[in-house]
Design a protein around this motif. Sequence first.
Motif, PDB file in Angstrom:
ATOM      1  N   GLY A 104       5.252   0.608   7.442  1.00 32.56           N
ATOM      2  CA  GLY A 104       4.250   0.101   8.356  1.00 32.56           C
ATOM      3  C   GLY A 104       4.011  -1.385   8.245  1.00 32.56           C
ATOM      4  O   GLY A 104       3.196  -1.948   8.953  1.00 32.56           O
ATOM      5  N   ASP A 105       4.716  -2.019   7.307  1.00 30.47           N
ATOM      6  CA  ASP A 105       4.593  -3.462   7.093  1.00 30.47           C
ATOM      7  C   ASP A 105       3.122  -3.888   6.989  1.00 30.47           C
ATOM      8  O   ASP A 105       2.702  -4.893   7.561  1.00 30.47           O
ATOM      9  N   LEU A 106       2.347  -3.098   6.248  1.00 31.46           N
ATOM     10  CA  LEU A 106       0.932  -3.390   6.033  1.00 31.46           C
ATOM     11  C   LEU A 106       0.781  -4.587   5.104  1.00 31.46           C
ATOM     12  O   LEU A 106       1.744  -4.967   4.416  1.00 31.46           O
ATOM     13  N   PRO A 107      -0.400  -5.165   5.019  1.00 33.15           N
ATOM     14  CA  PRO A 107      -0.598  -6.291   4.089  1.00 33.15           C
ATOM     15  C   PRO A 107      -0.277  -5.879   2.654  1.00 33.15           C
ATOM     16  O   PRO A 107      -0.454  -4.716   2.275  1.00 33.15           O
ATOM     17  N   THR A 108       0.180  -6.836   1.867  1.00 37.18           N
ATOM     18  CA  THR A 108       0.432  -6.609   0.449  1.00 37.18           C
ATOM     19  C   THR A 108      -0.672  -7.301  -0.346  1.00 37.18           C
ATOM     20  O   THR A 108      -1.325  -8.216   0.148  1.00 37.18           O
ATOM     21  N   PHE A 109      -0.844  -6.853  -1.584  1.00 41.44           N
ATOM     22  CA  PHE A 109      -1.973  -7.330  -2.372  1.00 41.44           C
ATOM     23  C   PHE A 109      -1.550  -7.919  -3.706  1.00 41.44           C
ATOM     24  O   PHE A 109      -0.500  -7.593  -4.238  1.00 41.44           O
ATOM     25  N   GLY A 110      -2.392  -8.743  -4.256  1.00 39.97           N
ATOM     26  CA  GLY A 110      -2.231  -9.369  -5.558  1.00 39.97           C
ATOM     27  C   GLY A 110      -3.100 -10.613  -5.599  1.00 39.97           C
ATOM     28  O   GLY A 110      -3.096 -11.395  -4.648  1.00 39.97           O
ATOM     29  N   PHE A 111      -3.857 -10.764  -6.672  1.00 45.44           N
ATOM     30  CA  PHE A 111      -4.767 -11.902  -6.781  1.00 45.44           C
ATOM     31  C   PHE A 111      -4.087 -13.158  -7.309  1.00 45.44           C
ATOM     32  O   PHE A 111      -4.657 -14.240  -7.255  1.00 45.44           O
ATOM     33  N   GLY A 112      -2.875 -13.035  -7.866  1.00 47.02           N
ATOM     34  CA  GLY A 112      -2.054 -14.190  -8.198  1.00 47.02           C
ATOM     35  C   GLY A 112      -2.405 -14.958  -9.449  1.00 47.02           C
ATOM     36  O   GLY A 112      -2.132 -16.160  -9.536  1.00 47.02           O
ATOM     37  N   LEU A 113      -2.962 -14.308 -10.443  1.00 48.50           N
ATOM     38  CA  LEU A 113      -3.287 -15.015 -11.681  1.00 48.50           C
ATOM     39  C   LEU A 113      -2.045 -15.624 -12.329  1.00 48.50           C
ATOM     40  O   LEU A 113      -2.134 -16.610 -13.051  1.00 48.50           O
ATOM     41  N   TRP A 114      -0.870 -15.069 -12.045  1.00 45.97           N
ATOM     42  CA  TRP A 114       0.367 -15.629 -12.590  1.00 45.97           C
ATOM     43  C   TRP A 114       0.616 -17.060 -12.138  1.00 45.97           C
ATOM     44  O   TRP A 114       1.410 -17.769 -12.736  1.00 45.97           O
ATOM     45  N   ARG A 115      -0.042 -17.495 -11.082  1.00 46.29           N
ATOM     46  CA  ARG A 115       0.105 -18.890 -10.653  1.00 46.29           C
ATOM     47  C   ARG A 115      -0.456 -19.852 -11.686  1.00 46.29           C
ATOM     48  O   ARG A 115      -0.170 -21.041 -11.644  1.00 46.29           O
ATOM     49  N   ILE A 155       0.841  -1.199   0.000  1.00 44.87           N
ATOM     50  CA  ILE A 155       0.000   0.000   0.000  1.00 44.87           C
ATOM     51  C   ILE A 155       0.877   1.250   0.000  1.00 44.87           C
ATOM     52  O   ILE A 155       0.700   2.143  -0.815  1.00 44.87           O
ATOM     53  N   LEU A 156       1.848   1.289   0.918  1.00 44.40           N
ATOM     54  CA  LEU A 156       2.708   2.463   1.062  1.00 44.40           C
ATOM     55  C   LEU A 156       4.089   2.214   0.461  1.00 44.40           C
ATOM     56  O   LEU A 156       4.586   1.083   0.473  1.00 44.40           O
ATOM     57  N   PRO A 157       4.725   3.262  -0.054  1.00 44.73           N
ATOM     58  CA  PRO A 157       6.075   3.116  -0.587  1.00 44.73           C
ATOM     59  C   PRO A 157       7.030   2.522   0.454  1.00 44.73           C
ATOM     60  O   PRO A 157       6.958   2.856   1.642  1.00 44.73           O
ATOM     61  N   GLY A 158       7.885   1.635   0.008  1.00 40.70           N
ATOM     62  CA  GLY A 158       8.841   0.981   0.898  1.00 40.70           C
ATOM     63  C   GLY A 158       8.173   0.002   1.845  1.00 40.70           C
ATOM     64  O   GLY A 158       8.784  -0.469   2.784  1.00 40.70           O
ATOM     65  N   ASN A 159       6.906  -0.290   1.584  1.00 44.86           N
ATOM     66  CA  ASN A 159       6.089  -1.124   2.458  1.00 44.86           C
ATOM     67  C   ASN A 159       6.135  -0.603   3.901  1.00 44.86           C
ATOM     68  O   ASN A 159       6.209  -1.377   4.856  1.00 44.86           O
TER      69      ASN A 159
END
Length: 182
Positions: free
Chosen positions: A117-128, A111-115
Amino acid sequence: MIAGHFGLAAAVKAGRPAIPVWTLMLATAWLDVVFVPLYLSGVETIDGEGYGGGVIHADYTHSLVGALVLAALFGAVATYWLGREAGLVLGGVVFSHWLLDLVVHRADLPILPGNAGDLPTFGFGLWRLPAVSAGVELLMLAIGIGLYWRAAAKRDPKRARTLGLSAAAFGVVTLAADLLGV
């Protein structure tokens, strides 16, 4: 997923013929363009390789806030050179990169630059599912090229065949490069 991004740029060109195609192509790839020097300097990294095979640590260029900032900057520069409407459209095209990446990336988009706050990261993962992901990209590319060709043919019917063949060749080369990881 660069082929899908270019497909979207072609579709936008169909609806906004006054915007130069090179600016749309640059806008749709802008997050990756900015990523390259950060990658080369080791600030952003990729673990793994191949089409969709890596986890991308693009914690600045591909963070939600980073993408919004890069979109606003690109849009502001475009507004100066091409006018307000083109600037808004191009800023939107830049941000569309993050939205499309959200669909294919694994959960590696912060969400934030440099991650911060170590907040959750996102991606639905269609590349799998590489075959499905490549199919979606091919579909996006085909639809974008089709819309572009149809709009161009209406404006200049004599050049329609040449434009269609050029767009199709560009699409095939882009998709092949994308799948080969070039």
